[in-house]
Design a protein around this motif. Structure first.
Motif: not given
Length: 291
Positions: A197-203
């Motif tokens: 998921q942390f590759g999808e997040t904006d920040i």
């Protein structure tokens, strides 16, 4: 994504500090007059506490991964339906998972159960989600595609384990061995469903302690904010006023072209400075669409 009915997600694993981030968003919403419908990730677990224990025992007998971190322990398809519904209409449904006696008493239910489903407010400006899985993508669901602003909150792994060990031992009475077993049982799902998921997040906001956390299983204390730095990574740094942020946050510095590092005790002010204009921009776009 929906210009008329935006969705903001804060996603992070248990003990990562997402609740603190939610409080920061609450302050921004109140100050800027934004009315948010709120849904919690725990509401979309598949099982209540009693059923979950039975399913865990069954999975252990069958030697297969099973946890709250993975698909079998959650109803991600239902969460995606609610995201999509809000994006279309500005309304969706949610429920509450009742963690303890204090939360359960007003509903006349037992802790570890769910309330019934209910509609969100008809006049919400946006939808705010806080939990484990706001940006999950699998072969069957894609939550990230519905979200307008995606925030990840993730401490480095040893700090995450220290926080979980202290919480579960001190607040829930578990032994170190029991908490360790839980960490190991969740690892497959953590790697396959939480981390991506942390590759999808904006920040991403990642707390990094500056004290020794080499062996989290013997750590006596949780590193304090003053003993930490916060690494803030922007997926797309275009439009981010880094000189302004550096001037406003004492002792901050840039470690990469898309990354700023701030003292741990100043994470909240950093979030206020970074996220407030982004939220206001979403509201400007919403007003323009509605008019």
């Amino acid at each position: 994504m929906s210009k008329k009915h935006p969705i903001i997600v804060v996603t992070g694993s248990s003990g990562a500090g997402t609740t603190t981030v939610k409080r920061t968003f609450d302050n921004i919403f109140r100050r800027e007059g934004v009315k948010a419908a709120v849904i919690e990730g725990d509401a979309f677990h598949r099982y209540g506490r009693v059923e979950m224990k039975a399913e865990i025992a069954k999975a252990e007998e069958e030697h297969r991964p099973f946890s709250h971190f993975g698909p079998d322990g959650n109803v991600w398809d239902e969460l995606e339906r609610q995201f999509a519904a809000f994006g279309r209409t500005g309304r969706c449904q949610t429920r509450y998972y009742l963690h303890n006696e204090r939360e359960a008493e007003p509903y006349g239910q037992q802790p570890g159960t769910f309330t019934g489903w209910s509609d969100t407010s008809p006049d919400a400006d946006l939808l705010f989600y806080e939990g484990l899985h706001g940006c999950v993508k699998t072969d069957t669901v894609d939550l990230a595609r519905h979200v307008d602003l995606k925030i990840g909150v993730v401490p480095i792994i040893n700090l995450e384990w220290i926080q979980k060990l202290h919480r579960d031992k001190n607040e829930r009475g578990y032994s170190t061995e029991a908490v360790t077993d839980t960490i190991l049982r969740r690892m497959h799902d953590y790697v396959h469903y939480v981390c991506p998921q942390f590759g999808e997040t904006d920040i991403n906001f990642q707390r990094v302690p500056v004290v020794d956390t080499s062996n989290p299983f013997i750590a006596r204390d949780i590193p304090t904010a003053g003993e930490s730095m916060t690494v803030i990574r922007f997926k797309n740094p275009r439009g981010i006023d880094f000189p302004y942020l550096l001037s406003m946050i004492h002792d901050s510095f840039m470690s990469r072209a898309n990354t700023i590092v701030v003292p741990g005790g100043k994470m909240e002010i950093a979030m206020q400075l970074i996220l407030t204009p982004m939220i206001l921009r979403l509201m400007e776009i919403r007003r323009a669409q509605l008019s």
